[in-house]
Enzyme design. Structure first.
Site, PDB file in Angstrom:
ATOM      1  N   ASN A 126      -2.119   0.351   6.579  1.00  0.00           N
ATOM      2  CA  ASN A 126      -1.586  -0.875   7.195  1.00  0.00           C
ATOM      3  C   ASN A 126      -0.726  -1.691   6.231  1.00  0.00           C
ATOM      4  OD1 ASN A 126      -3.604  -1.902   5.613  1.00  0.00           O
ATOM      5  ND2 ASN A 126      -4.790  -2.814   7.271  1.00  0.00           N
ATOM      6  N   TYR A 140     -12.484  -2.090  -3.897  1.00  0.00           N
ATOM      7  CA  TYR A 140     -13.001  -2.147  -2.526  1.00  0.00           C
ATOM      8  C   TYR A 140     -14.533  -2.051  -2.467  1.00  0.00           C
ATOM      9  CZ  TYR A 140      -8.417  -2.049  -0.227  1.00  0.00           C
ATOM     10  OH  TYR A 140      -7.165  -2.372   0.239  1.00  0.00           O
ATOM     11  N   GLU A 194      -9.695 -10.883  -7.727  1.00  0.00           N
ATOM     12  CA  GLU A 194      -8.747  -9.776  -7.532  1.00  0.00           C
ATOM     13  C   GLU A 194      -7.535  -9.913  -8.460  1.00  0.00           C
ATOM     14  OE1 GLU A 194      -7.853  -9.625  -3.341  1.00  0.00           O
ATOM     15  OE2 GLU A 194      -9.905  -9.030  -2.813  1.00  0.00           O
ATOM     16  N   LYS A 199       0.822  -1.221   0.000  1.00  0.00           N
ATOM     17  CA  LYS A 199       0.000   0.000   0.000  1.00  0.00           C
ATOM     18  C   LYS A 199       0.857   1.272   0.000  1.00  0.00           C
ATOM     19  CE  LYS A 199      -3.981  -2.272   2.181  1.00  0.00           C
ATOM     20  NZ  LYS A 199      -5.001  -2.211   3.273  1.00  0.00           N
ATOM     21  N   HIS A 247      -2.203  -5.496   1.526  1.00  0.00           N
ATOM     22  CA  HIS A 247      -3.493  -6.158   1.306  1.00  0.00           C
ATOM     23  C   HIS A 247      -3.224  -7.599   0.891  1.00  0.00           C
ATOM     24  CE1 HIS A 247      -7.398  -7.271  -0.430  1.00  0.00           C
ATOM     25  NE2 HIS A 247      -6.691  -7.802  -1.412  1.00  0.00           N
TER      26      HIS A 247
HETATM   27  P1  ATP Z   1      -7.063  -6.061   3.265  1.00  0.00           P
HETATM   28  O1  ATP Z   1      -8.423  -6.262   2.626  1.00  0.00           O
HETATM   29  O2  ATP Z   1      -6.436  -4.722   2.927  1.00  0.00           O
HETATM   30  O3  ATP Z   1      -6.140  -7.219   3.076  1.00  0.00           O
HETATM   31  P2  ATP Z   1      -8.204  -6.810   5.776  1.00  0.00           P
HETATM   32  O4  ATP Z   1      -8.883  -7.907   5.033  1.00  0.00           O
HETATM   33  O5  ATP Z   1      -7.365  -7.139   6.965  1.00  0.00           O
HETATM   34  O6  ATP Z   1      -7.264  -5.964   4.843  1.00  0.00           O
HETATM   35  P3  ATP Z   1     -10.712  -5.388   5.601  1.00  0.00           P
HETATM   36  O7  ATP Z   1     -11.696  -5.518   6.701  1.00  0.00           O
HETATM   37  O8  ATP Z   1     -10.927  -6.129   4.313  1.00  0.00           O
HETATM   38  O9  ATP Z   1      -9.270  -5.738   6.215  1.00  0.00           O
HETATM   39  O10 ATP Z   1     -10.545  -3.850   5.305  1.00  0.00           O
HETATM   40  C1  ATP Z   1      -9.921  -3.427   4.119  1.00  0.00           C
HETATM   41  C2  ATP Z   1      -8.992  -2.280   4.447  1.00  0.00           C
HETATM   42  O11 ATP Z   1      -9.782  -1.170   4.876  1.00  0.00           O
HETATM   43  C3  ATP Z   1      -8.022  -2.522   5.582  1.00  0.00           C
HETATM   44  O12 ATP Z   1      -6.854  -3.208   5.224  1.00  0.00           O
HETATM   45  C4  ATP Z   1      -7.705  -1.110   6.012  1.00  0.00           C
HETATM   46  O13 ATP Z   1      -6.776  -0.489   5.111  1.00  0.00           O
HETATM   47  C5  ATP Z   1      -9.070  -0.444   5.858  1.00  0.00           C
HETATM   48  N1  ATP Z   1      -9.828  -0.487   7.109  1.00  0.00           N
HETATM   49  C6  ATP Z   1     -10.412  -1.560   7.679  1.00  0.00           C
HETATM   50  N2  ATP Z   1     -11.030  -1.242   8.830  1.00  0.00           N
HETATM   51  C7  ATP Z   1     -10.845   0.092   8.984  1.00  0.00           C
HETATM   52  C8  ATP Z   1     -11.220   1.037   9.965  1.00  0.00           C
HETATM   53  N3  ATP Z   1     -11.948   0.679  11.033  1.00  0.00           N
HETATM   54  N4  ATP Z   1     -10.835   2.321   9.792  1.00  0.00           N
HETATM   55  C9  ATP Z   1     -10.110   2.702   8.716  1.00  0.00           C
HETATM   56  N5  ATP Z   1      -9.711   1.862   7.742  1.00  0.00           N
HETATM   57  C10 ATP Z   1     -10.069   0.579   7.881  1.00  0.00           C
HETATM   58 MG    MG Z   2      -9.965  -7.579   3.201  1.00  0.00          MG
END
Ligand code: ATP
Ligand code: MG
Length: 140
Positions: free
Chosen positions: A114, A51, A128, A11, A117
């Site tokens: 974070n 997303y 994806e 990211k 992904h």
């Molecule tokens: P990713 O899909 O990026 O691998 P993930 O599956 O761990 O991560 P998801 O729940 O799919 O998490 O959320 C997608 C992304 O949205 C997260 O990686 C983060 O960048 C963002 N995100 C998730 N929760 C929050 C939150 N509470 N506040 C802000 N951003 C968030």
């Molecule tokens: Mg995810």
């Protein structure tokens, strides 16, 4: 366990801090192979489509803004149980809850920024990967 492929995105918070190589080292140390890789600037439309499952979540617009704030590195990772294994290598979404040694524990700035992904299921991995790569760009 079968050989799988998963989509990884390094990211913008990580590319900004020049961490592509450090993250790739953790990926390779875990036994995953980078079988496709391309640096890209996502458009707003690409990030919104990618997303789309989160479009009702309160953080959606902020997430799209973040994911388009700088370059990303799109990758296809291949290996034994690659989808679950890469989720382990990344660590929990919230870096304060991520295990020692994971990408997010070491590098993430926040729950949004974070650093990585990874696809969360076989079905999503296939969708994806196809969204960002043609078959001829993936060389295993
Ligand atoms: P990713 O899909 O990026 O691998 P993930 O599956 O761990 O991560 P998801 O729940 O799919 O998490 O959320 C997608 C992304 O949205 C997260 O990686 C983060 O960048 C963002 N995100 C998730 N929760 C929050 C939150 N509470 N506040 C802000 N951003 C968030
Ligand atoms: Mg995810």
């Amino acid at each position: 366990m079968a050989i799988q492929r998963t989509l990884s995105i390094i990211k913008p918070d990580a590319t900004r801090r020049n961490l592509t190589g450090a993250i790739n080292a953790l990926i390779e140390e875990a036994g995953l192979r980078i079988v496709a890789q391309r640096r890209a600037q996502l458009s707003q439309k690409e990030a919104e489509t990618f997303y789309a499952v989160h479009k009702e979540r309160p953080f959606f617009q902020s997430l799209v803004g973040f994911m388009t704030s700088g370059p990303v590195v799109l990758q296809v990772l291949e290996g034994e149980d690659a989808i679950a294994k890469y989720r382990e290598v990344m660590g929990a979404t919230d870096p304060s809850k991520a295990a020692e040694g994971t990408i997010r524990k070491q590098f993430a700035e926040s729950i949004e920024a974070n650093s990585a992904h990874g696809s969360d299921s076989e079905e999503n991995a296939a969708v994806e990967i196809a969204y960002f790569f043609r078959g001829s760009e993936i060389v295993g």
